[in-house]
Scaffold this active site. Structure first.
Site, short mmCIF file in Angstrom:
data_model
loop_
_atom_site.label_atom_id
_atom_site.label_comp_id
_atom_site.label_asym_id
_atom_site.label_seq_id
_atom_site.Cartn_x
_atom_site.Cartn_y
_atom_site.Cartn_z
N SER A 124 43.53 23.14 28.23
CA SER A 124 44.45 22.42 29.12
C SER A 124 44.88 21.05 28.58
CB SER A 124 43.85 22.27 30.52
OG SER A 124 43.75 23.54 31.12
N THR B 133 38.01 24.11 37.11
CA THR B 133 37.66 25.37 36.46
C THR B 133 36.20 25.71 36.71
OG1 THR B 133 37.87 26.62 34.41
CG2 THR B 133 37.19 24.33 34.18
N LYS C 61 35.53 26.08 41.25
CA LYS C 61 36.75 26.39 41.99
C LYS C 61 36.49 26.59 43.49
CE LYS C 61 39.39 28.50 38.21
NZ LYS C 61 40.17 29.66 37.75
N ASN D 225 42.26 25.69 42.10
CA ASN D 225 42.25 25.36 40.66
C ASN D 225 43.10 24.12 40.35
OD1 ASN D 225 44.91 26.32 40.69
ND2 ASN D 225 44.73 27.25 38.67
N ASP E 262 46.57 30.07 39.88
CA ASP E 262 46.23 31.17 38.96
C ASP E 262 47.07 32.42 39.26
OD1 ASP E 262 44.31 30.02 37.30
OD2 ASP E 262 42.65 30.50 38.66
N GLY F 260 36.67 35.91 40.61
CA GLY F 260 37.55 34.83 41.07
C GLY F 260 38.99 35.00 40.64
N ASN G 245 35.87 47.77 40.55
CA ASN G 245 34.92 46.77 40.07
C ASN G 245 33.54 47.39 39.89
OD1 ASN G 245 34.46 44.00 39.36
ND2 ASN G 245 33.20 43.81 41.20
N ARG G 246 32.81 46.89 38.89
CA ARG G 246 31.44 47.37 38.66
C ARG G 246 30.62 47.27 39.95
NH1 ARG G 246 27.92 43.86 34.52
NH2 ARG G 246 28.54 42.27 36.02
N THR G 247 30.70 46.11 40.62
CA THR G 247 30.00 45.92 41.89
C THR G 247 30.98 46.30 43.00
OG1 THR G 247 28.87 44.08 40.83
CG2 THR G 247 28.65 44.23 43.23
N TYR H 95 42.19 35.50 27.08
CA TYR H 95 43.13 35.03 26.06
C TYR H 95 42.46 34.64 24.74
CZ TYR H 95 41.81 30.57 28.11
OH TYR H 95 41.08 29.50 28.59
#
Ligand code: NAP
Length: 287
Positions: free
Chosen positions: A16, A61, A65, A86, A101, A129, A150-152, A220
C-alpha cells in the site's frame, strides 16, 4: 503535510505505501503514507491518533479488520453488514469506517475482465474475511446467484445466512454439487499464496468447472497462482489479485481525498514493486 497509513501487524511487506504514495504524487497532494505496525493491545490508542487534524485516515489489514469496528464512530457503506473495516476516514475528528475490499473486487472485475456482475452466477471458494466482503459486494451489485464453498462448512453457512439476511441470493455449495452453471469462480482462500498454508495447492478440482467461466484469484503473490495457471491450461480466462488490491486502495484514496484516484499510476507503482521484490538487485561488490 497530510498523512495516511496502514494499521496491521505485521505491515512491513505491505504494498500500500508504494501505490498510495504514487497516487499522492500523481495527484499533486502534499501527503505521505506511513506504516503503522500495531500489536492488538496498542490498537485503541492507534485508532484514537487518527483524529489528529493532519491525518486523512488509514487502511486496516490483518489481523485488525474486525477489531477496529467498535473503535470508530460510524460505519459507512456495507461495513456494518460485513462486520469488518479496511478503511477509516477522519472527518474533522470523527472516524468513519468503510470496507472497500468487495467494491474494489467488483470494480476490478468490471474494468480489468469486462465482467459485469449484475445477473451473473459466481462461485466463491472460501468464506474468510475477504470472501465475506466480496459476497456482500456481489449481492449489492445484483448477482443472480452466489455460491459459497469452504473447508469449514459452517463458516460458509453463516456467510450465506448473512448475505440472505441482507437481501442477496447465496447458497452453500457442497462437495459433488454441480458447478457448471457458474460463470465466474473466485479463489478467496489463501491456497496458492507464497508463504501461505498451501502455496502449491489448488482450491478446487478444475475439471468440475465450466471452461467458459472466468477464473479469478484474489491472491496476488505470486501474480500467476497455481489456480490461475491450471485455469489457463484449460483455456479459461483469468484475472489475478493485483487489480482488486489496487481498486480497494483507489476507493480508500477517494474517500480520504475526495478526488478521483490516479489508477494507472497506482497500478504501475505496484507492479514495479512486485517485480523488484521478485528479482531483488544483486548485493555485494564485484571484484
Ligand atoms: P482468512 O479470513 O484467514 O480466510 C482464509 C480462507 O482460506 C478461509 O476460507 C479458509 O478456510 C481457507 N483456507 C486456508 N487454508 C486452507 C487450506 N489449507 N485448505 C482449504 N481452505 C483453506 O483470510 P482472508 O483475509 O479472507 O484472505 C484470504 C486470501 O485473500 C489471502 O491470501 C489474502 O492475501 C488474499 N486477499 C487479497 C486481497 C486483494 O486485495 N487482492 C484482499 C484481501 C485478501 P477455513 O474457513 O476452513 O479455515
Amino acid at each position: 503535510m497530510k498523512r495516511a497509513g496502514i494499521i496491521g501487524h505485521p505491515v512491513a511487506h505491505s504494498l500500500s505505501p508504494v501505490f498510495q504514495e504514487a497516487a499522492f504524487r500523481q495527484a499533486g497532494l502534499n501527503a505521505r503514507y506511513e506504516l503503522w505496525d500495531t500489536p492488538l493491545g496498542a490498537l485503541p490508542v492507534r485508532v484514537e491518533s487518527l483524529r489528529a487534524a493532519d491525518v486523512l485516515g488509514a487502511n486496516v489489514t490483518i489481523p485488525h479488520k474486525e477489531a477496529v469496528v467498535p473503535l470508530v464512530d460510524e460505519l459507512g457503506g456495507q461495513s456494518r453488514y460485513i462486520g469488518a473495516v479496511n478503511t477509516i476516514v477522519n472527518r474533522n475528528g470523527r472516524l468513519v469506517g468503510f470496507n472497500t475490499d468487495g467494491p474494489g473486487f467488483v470494480a476490478a472485475l468490471r474494468d480489468e475482465a469486462a465482467f459485469e456482475v449484475a445477473g451473473r452466477s459466481i462461485l466463491l471458494l472460501g468464506a474468510g474475511g475477504a470472501a465475506r466482503g466480496i459476497a456482500f459486494a456481489l449481492a449489492d451489485a445484483r448477482a443472480a446467484a452466489i455460491g459459497i464453498t469452504n473447508r469449514t462448512v459452517d463458516r460458509a453457512e453463516r456467510l450465506v445466512a448473512a448475505v440472505a439476511a441482507a437481501g442477496g441470493q447465496a447458497t452453500v455449495i457442497r462437495p459433488g454439487d454441480p458447478l457448471h452453471r457458474f460463470e465466474c469462480v473466485v479463489n478467496c482462500t489463501s491456497i496458492g499464496m507464497n508463504g501461505g498454508p498451501d502455496p502449491s495447492g489448488l482450491p478446487i478440482e478444475l475439471d468440475a468447472l465450466n471452461p467458459g467461466a472466468l477464473a479469478v484469484d484474489i491472491v496476488y503473490v505470486p501474480e500467476v497462482t497455481p489456480f490461475l495457471a491450471a485455469a489457463r491450461d484449460r483455456g479459461m480466462r483469468t484475472l489475478g489479485g493485483l487489480p482488486m488490491l489496487i481498486y480497494q486502495g483507489a476507493l480508500a484514496f477517494e474517500l480520504w481525498t475526495g478526488i478521483p484516484a490516479p489508477l494507472d499510476a497506482m497500478a504501475q507503482a505496484a507492479r514495479a514493486e512486485l517485480q523488484r521484490r521478485a528479482n531483488p538487485p544483486a548485493t555485494g561488490t564485484a571484484r
